[in-house]
Write a protein that holds these residues in place. Structure first.
Motif, PDB file in Angstrom:
ATOM      1  N   PHE A  90      -8.590   6.496  -2.260  1.00 30.89           N
ATOM      2  CA  PHE A  90      -7.676   7.570  -1.890  1.00 30.89           C
ATOM      3  C   PHE A  90      -7.715   8.640  -2.984  1.00 30.89           C
ATOM      4  O   PHE A  90      -8.013   8.345  -4.146  1.00 30.89           O
ATOM      5  N   GLU A 101       6.064   2.706   0.709  1.00 33.60           N
ATOM      6  CA  GLU A 101       6.272   1.534   1.557  1.00 33.60           C
ATOM      7  C   GLU A 101       5.883   0.251   0.835  1.00 33.60           C
ATOM      8  O   GLU A 101       6.602  -0.745   0.860  1.00 33.60           O
TER       9      GLU A 101
ATOM     10  N   TRP B  80      -5.025  -8.208   5.664  1.00 27.66           N
ATOM     11  CA  TRP B  80      -4.299  -8.430   4.395  1.00 27.66           C
ATOM     12  C   TRP B  80      -4.538  -9.841   3.884  1.00 27.66           C
ATOM     13  O   TRP B  80      -4.672 -10.071   2.677  1.00 27.66           O
ATOM     14  N   PHE B  83      -7.745  -9.864   2.136  1.00 31.50           N
ATOM     15  CA  PHE B  83      -7.573  -9.216   0.827  1.00 31.50           C
ATOM     16  C   PHE B  83      -6.968 -10.176  -0.194  1.00 31.50           C
ATOM     17  O   PHE B  83      -7.462 -10.306  -1.320  1.00 31.50           O
ATOM     18  N   LYS B  87      -9.755 -11.035  -2.812  1.00 28.96           N
ATOM     19  CA  LYS B  87      -9.628 -10.147  -3.973  1.00 28.96           C
ATOM     20  C   LYS B  87      -8.594 -10.628  -4.984  1.00 28.96           C
ATOM     21  O   LYS B  87      -8.775 -10.446  -6.182  1.00 28.96           O
ATOM     22  N   LEU B  88      -7.492 -11.190  -4.489  1.00 31.57           N
ATOM     23  CA  LEU B  88      -6.433 -11.592  -5.427  1.00 31.57           C
ATOM     24  C   LEU B  88      -6.406 -13.096  -5.687  1.00 31.57           C
ATOM     25  O   LEU B  88      -5.499 -13.593  -6.359  1.00 31.57           O
ATOM     26  N   VAL B  98       3.315 -13.460   2.671  1.00 26.23           N
ATOM     27  CA  VAL B  98       3.126 -12.112   2.133  1.00 26.23           C
ATOM     28  C   VAL B  98       2.518 -11.207   3.205  1.00 26.23           C
ATOM     29  O   VAL B  98       2.926 -10.054   3.365  1.00 26.23           O
ATOM     30  N   GLU B 101       4.785  -9.546   5.599  1.00 30.40           N
ATOM     31  CA  GLU B 101       5.406  -8.298   5.153  1.00 30.40           C
ATOM     32  C   GLU B 101       4.409  -7.147   5.186  1.00 30.40           C
ATOM     33  O   GLU B 101       4.701  -6.058   5.670  1.00 30.40           O
ATOM     34  N   LEU B 102       3.227  -7.398   4.664  1.00 29.57           N
ATOM     35  CA  LEU B 102       2.229  -6.324   4.539  1.00 29.57           C
ATOM     36  C   LEU B 102       1.803  -5.768   5.900  1.00 29.57           C
ATOM     37  O   LEU B 102       1.454  -4.590   6.018  1.00 29.57           O
ATOM     38  N   ILE B 105       3.215  -2.310   7.092  1.00 33.08           N
ATOM     39  CA  ILE B 105       2.983  -1.040   6.406  1.00 33.08           C
ATOM     40  C   ILE B 105       2.293  -0.090   7.380  1.00 33.08           C
ATOM     41  O   ILE B 105       1.270  -0.414   7.969  1.00 33.08           O
ATOM     42  N   LEU B 110      -4.807   3.683   5.597  1.00 31.68           N
ATOM     43  CA  LEU B 110      -4.800   2.538   4.682  1.00 31.68           C
ATOM     44  C   LEU B 110      -5.598   1.384   5.250  1.00 31.68           C
ATOM     45  O   LEU B 110      -6.433   0.789   4.567  1.00 31.68           O
ATOM     46  N   LEU B 114      -8.967  -0.312   3.866  1.00 30.33           N
ATOM     47  CA  LEU B 114      -8.917  -1.719   3.450  1.00 30.33           C
ATOM     48  C   LEU B 114     -10.031  -2.501   4.139  1.00 30.33           C
ATOM     49  O   LEU B 114     -10.745  -3.289   3.503  1.00 30.33           O
TER      50      LEU B 114
END
Ligand SMILES: [Mn+2]
Ligand SMILES: [Mn+2]
Ligand SMILES: [Mn+2]
Ligand SMILES: [Mn+2]
Lengths: 220, 220
Positions: A90, A101, B80, B83, B87-88, B98, B101-102, B105, B110, B114
């Motif tokens: 971005f 958000e 997500w 991801f 990645k995490l 999690v 929630e994501l 968004i 985005l 992603l």
DNA sequence: TTTTATTTTTAGGTAAATCTAAAAATTTTT
DNA sequence: AAAAATTTTTAGATTTACCTAAAAATAAAA
């Protein structure tokens, strides 16, 4: 645990308190695009939760707990902005709204791992410092570009305005973070500033110069 | 644009509809940990918005628009999850909450970026397919491990239960995605299944075998 | 120091998403 | 087919975060 809305209030109070210690109802209302009456309601609620100190008609300020909660949101916001710029490509003027958000996602683990994935960045794409998980961060001494004198040198290390219009304008002029600048002249007529960036002359208005933050390495 | 809550209803109806075409009020209520009366209210609202077809007492089903909206949430959820794991370095049993929630968004940009950042993955950490931006995805033909016969071979390609307890259990037994298995025996006494994985024998209960999905490459 | 203007709070109400308790419809069992 | 059980809906409340309009407090001007 705070609600989405409570978090936004705490963050707003935190940012407004950076300018003047006691934060006024109308200022919060304007920032959050809501009405003063709604702000009063929410302030009472936050006061009951021990997150703000509040005396009627006297404005509001964060308690230690309130400040920690606010800084936690700021930490998340800025880490997500780094992610969006560094990993998802971005532009720095496109990230704010999405980060607004993402900052409300509730998972301590997530944000620790994100921090690590990003290499524990110290500042966000706008030069703002990223608090560590204990809420600590170096309070950087910035100088506004507008306050420099002719022949002063400096490096652009931040901006105090995050609007897309402003950031796009800077981008177009080549005024991005890390760039070294030299003040060549300050116009009498309109106070606009004549800069030298990468050996090229650039003229910026007073309004723009007000919102560019400089770490002045050296002076001639 | 749907609210957080509406999105959760749409997603739940979508998942329940995979099992039985007409989705019942009580089933939705149980899934969303709410009361049937609340579900009726929300269904009416979604029906007015043209996202579900609804006849009193006859259950509910998604319209084309409703299905597209639901699949969009599922797409976000699964991207997500990829991801978080890729990645995490989250474990596959840690990502669901999690991602819940994501997935809400709201930013088309985005999720496109992603997707690209992750290399346009085709399936999530639990083997579930990831819809593309137009809502299309291959409807994979899975076989339940419980339905295999003695001497059948197969590869673990999915799970139909996402609870942390179940996934941790599989992990401990070495039953992770991509592993090749062979059915050596099915116990008369309790229906438990004797497997061979990487030349090691593993015994799993019927309950576990029900929730493991197999793509059966070959049979002997 | 009054008067005026501004800021802030209160009073009373609305919309979204819940709930409980009771009524209505549907399904299952006798 | 009638009775019983289950499912679903309605009716009436509650909570959160808002709102408008009016009252109260504070600050600025005359
Ligand atoms: Mn920002
Ligand atoms: Mn920023
Ligand atoms: Mn999941
Ligand atoms: Mn999944």
């Amino acid at each position: 645990m705070q609600s989405f809305t409570e978090e936004n209030y705490l963050k707003t109070i935190y940012h407004l308190a950076e300018k003047s210690s006691s934060v006024q109802t109308n200022a919060i209302a304007e920032q959050l695009q809501t009405k003063p009456a709604s702000v009063t309601d929410m302030i009472k609620k936050l006061a009951e939760k021990g997150l703000v100190d509040y005396i009627k008609y006297q404005g509001v300020s964060l308690t230690t707990n309130g400040r920690l909660a606010a800084i936690d949101i700021v930490r998340k916001h800025r880490l997500w902005e780094v992610f969006l710029v560094d990993k998802l490509n971005f532009k720095w003027d496109e990230v704010h709204d999405v980060a607004e958000e993402l900052e409300h996602i509730k998972s301590v683990d997530l944000i620790e791992r994100l921090d690590e994935f990003l290499g524990f960045p110290k500042s966000d794409p706008h030069g703002d410092p990223i608090p560590d998980k204990n809420g600590r961060f170096a309070k950087t001494q910035f100088i506004k570009l507008i306050d420099l004198k002719i022949n002063d040198l400096g490096t652009i290390t931040g901006v105090s305005q995050h609007s897309s219009a402003f950031l796009k304008h800077l981008e177009k002029l080549g005024l991005t973070l890390g760039k070294e600048i030299e003040v060549k002249d300050i116009t009498d007529f309109d106070g606009s500033v004549e800069l030298l960036i990468a050996n090229k002359p650039v003229n910026i208005s007073r309004e723009v110069a007000k919102h560019i933050l400089i770490s002045n390495n050296d002076k001639i």
